[in-house]
Design a protein around this motif. Structure first.
Motif, PDB file in Angstrom:
ATOM      1  N   GLN A  86       0.556   8.528  -2.756  1.00 31.72           N
ATOM      2  CA  GLN A  86      -0.052   9.190  -1.614  1.00 31.72           C
ATOM      3  C   GLN A  86       0.033   8.177  -0.474  1.00 31.72           C
ATOM      4  O   GLN A  86      -0.611   7.129  -0.496  1.00 31.72           O
ATOM      5  CB  GLN A  86      -1.503   9.568  -1.936  1.00 31.72           C
ATOM      6  N   LEU A  87       0.879   8.473   0.513  1.00 31.35           N
ATOM      7  CA  LEU A  87       1.231   7.489   1.540  1.00 31.35           C
ATOM      8  C   LEU A  87       0.056   7.055   2.403  1.00 31.35           C
ATOM      9  O   LEU A  87      -0.055   5.878   2.747  1.00 31.35           O
ATOM     10  CB  LEU A  87       2.356   8.028   2.412  1.00 31.35           C
ATOM     11  N   LEU A  88      -0.810   7.967   2.779  1.00 31.08           N
ATOM     12  CA  LEU A  88      -1.940   7.584   3.625  1.00 31.08           C
ATOM     13  C   LEU A  88      -2.900   6.660   2.884  1.00 31.08           C
ATOM     14  O   LEU A  88      -3.461   5.738   3.477  1.00 31.08           O
ATOM     15  CB  LEU A  88      -2.662   8.827   4.143  1.00 31.08           C
ATOM     16  N   MET A  92      -3.719   2.926   4.004  1.00 30.82           N
ATOM     17  CA  MET A  92      -5.093   2.483   4.222  1.00 30.82           C
ATOM     18  C   MET A  92      -5.375   1.201   3.425  1.00 30.82           C
ATOM     19  O   MET A  92      -6.028   0.281   3.919  1.00 30.82           O
ATOM     20  CB  MET A  92      -6.075   3.585   3.833  1.00 30.82           C
ATOM     21  N   LEU A  93      -4.849   1.125   2.198  1.00 39.20           N
ATOM     22  CA  LEU A  93      -5.011  -0.084   1.399  1.00 39.20           C
ATOM     23  C   LEU A  93      -4.281  -1.265   2.042  1.00 39.20           C
ATOM     24  O   LEU A  93      -4.794  -2.387   2.041  1.00 39.20           O
ATOM     25  CB  LEU A  93      -4.497   0.139  -0.022  1.00 39.20           C
ATOM     26  N   ALA A  94      -3.096  -1.007   2.590  1.00 45.18           N
ATOM     27  CA  ALA A  94      -2.360  -2.086   3.266  1.00 45.18           C
ATOM     28  C   ALA A  94      -3.183  -2.641   4.423  1.00 45.18           C
ATOM     29  O   ALA A  94      -3.303  -3.862   4.582  1.00 45.18           O
ATOM     30  CB  ALA A  94      -1.012  -1.568   3.769  1.00 45.18           C
ATOM     31  N   TYR A  95      -3.781  -1.757   5.217  1.00 46.37           N
ATOM     32  CA  TYR A  95      -4.631  -2.216   6.325  1.00 46.37           C
ATOM     33  C   TYR A  95      -5.854  -2.951   5.789  1.00 46.37           C
ATOM     34  O   TYR A  95      -6.308  -3.932   6.386  1.00 46.37           O
ATOM     35  CB  TYR A  95      -5.078  -1.049   7.200  1.00 46.37           C
ATOM     36  N   GLY A  96      -6.411  -2.464   4.667  1.00 44.39           N
ATOM     37  CA  GLY A  96      -7.567  -3.120   4.069  1.00 44.39           C
ATOM     38  C   GLY A  96      -7.252  -4.545   3.649  1.00 44.39           C
ATOM     39  O   GLY A  96      -8.030  -5.459   3.903  1.00 44.39           O
ATOM     40  N   ASP A  99      -6.625  -6.696   6.895  1.00 42.02           N
ATOM     41  CA  ASP A  99      -7.803  -6.999   7.708  1.00 42.02           C
ATOM     42  C   ASP A  99      -8.997  -7.498   6.899  1.00 42.02           C
ATOM     43  O   ASP A  99     -10.012  -7.886   7.474  1.00 42.02           O
ATOM     44  CB  ASP A  99      -8.233  -5.746   8.475  1.00 42.02           C
ATOM     45  N   GLY A 100      -8.906  -7.432   5.567  1.00 41.23           N
ATOM     46  CA  GLY A 100     -10.052  -7.819   4.748  1.00 41.23           C
ATOM     47  C   GLY A 100     -11.174  -6.802   4.833  1.00 41.23           C
ATOM     48  O   GLY A 100     -12.349  -7.166   4.815  1.00 41.23           O
ATOM     49  N   THR A 101     -10.819  -5.524   4.915  1.00 44.98           N
ATOM     50  CA  THR A 101     -11.821  -4.452   4.979  1.00 44.98           C
ATOM     51  C   THR A 101     -11.777  -3.635   3.694  1.00 44.98           C
ATOM     52  O   THR A 101     -11.002  -3.930   2.791  1.00 44.98           O
ATOM     53  CB  THR A 101     -11.560  -3.537   6.200  1.00 44.98           C
ATOM     54  N   LEU A 102     -12.590  -2.616   3.610  1.00 43.09           N
ATOM     55  CA  LEU A 102     -12.688  -1.726   2.444  1.00 43.09           C
ATOM     56  C   LEU A 102     -13.178  -2.466   1.197  1.00 43.09           C
ATOM     57  O   LEU A 102     -12.992  -2.003   0.080  1.00 43.09           O
ATOM     58  CB  LEU A 102     -11.339  -1.059   2.121  1.00 43.09           C
ATOM     59  N   GLN A 113       3.169  -6.131   0.487  1.00 45.38           N
ATOM     60  CA  GLN A 113       3.665  -5.382  -0.673  1.00 45.38           C
ATOM     61  C   GLN A 113       3.341  -3.901  -0.533  1.00 45.38           C
ATOM     62  O   GLN A 113       4.169  -3.043  -0.850  1.00 45.38           O
ATOM     63  CB  GLN A 113       3.071  -5.929  -1.974  1.00 45.38           C
ATOM     64  N   MET A 114       2.146  -3.587  -0.051  1.00 46.92           N
ATOM     65  CA  MET A 114       1.779  -2.184   0.143  1.00 46.92           C
ATOM     66  C   MET A 114       2.683  -1.535   1.186  1.00 46.92           C
ATOM     67  O   MET A 114       3.084  -0.388   1.028  1.00 46.92           O
ATOM     68  CB  MET A 114       0.310  -2.056   0.558  1.00 46.92           C
TER      69      MET A 114
END
Length: 129
Positions: A86-88, A92-96, A99-102, A113-114
């Motif tokens: 699921q690309l979104l 979202m995990l790549a951004y997490g 940025d060190g979020t989620l 890698q993501m």
């Protein structure tokens, strides 16, 4: 998580079987939006293995939109949805990771890698039978 380890998408008829009720309630088609009911439908579809529903439920859980906020469950759903390409969710995990979020550690290598996995999936889309 590596592309070669991504589980193949389990084709789920949940969205068709439910007539897209999740999106109807989320967007207010035919009436006022009801995010609580939408989240319930997303949860039902996610339980059947629908990666799109997993992503949508995860975003609701992160925002506390129609459900009590639960970032731990949201992260688990994002990971499972990303495993099913699921690309979104993967984005979202790549951004997490970036940025060190989620609740994720800041990890530029994992973020990169993501991104590679998202690009791979864009060039080799999943097939749903």
């Amino acid at each position: 998580m590596h592309s070669r380890n991504l589980r193949p998408l389990r084709a789920s008829a949940s969205r068709q079987a439910e007539g897209g009720e999740d999106v109807k309630f989320q967007n207010g088609y035919g009436g006022a939006p009801d995010h609580r009911i939408a989240a319930d439908w997303f949860a039902r579809s996610a339980a059947l293995g629908n990666p799109d529903a997993m992503y949508m439920l995860a975003t609701a859980l992160l925002a506390g939109d129609g459900v009590s906020a639960d970032p731990v469950r949201a992260l688990a759903l994002l990971r499972e949805a990303a495993e099913q390409e699921q690309l979104l969710a993967a984005q979202m995990l790549a951004y997490g990771f970036r940025d060190g979020t989620l609740g994720l550690p800041r990890d530029p290598r994992a973020a990169a890698q993501m991104v590679v996995e998202v690009e791979h999936a864009l060039h080799h889309p999943r097939t749903v039978w």
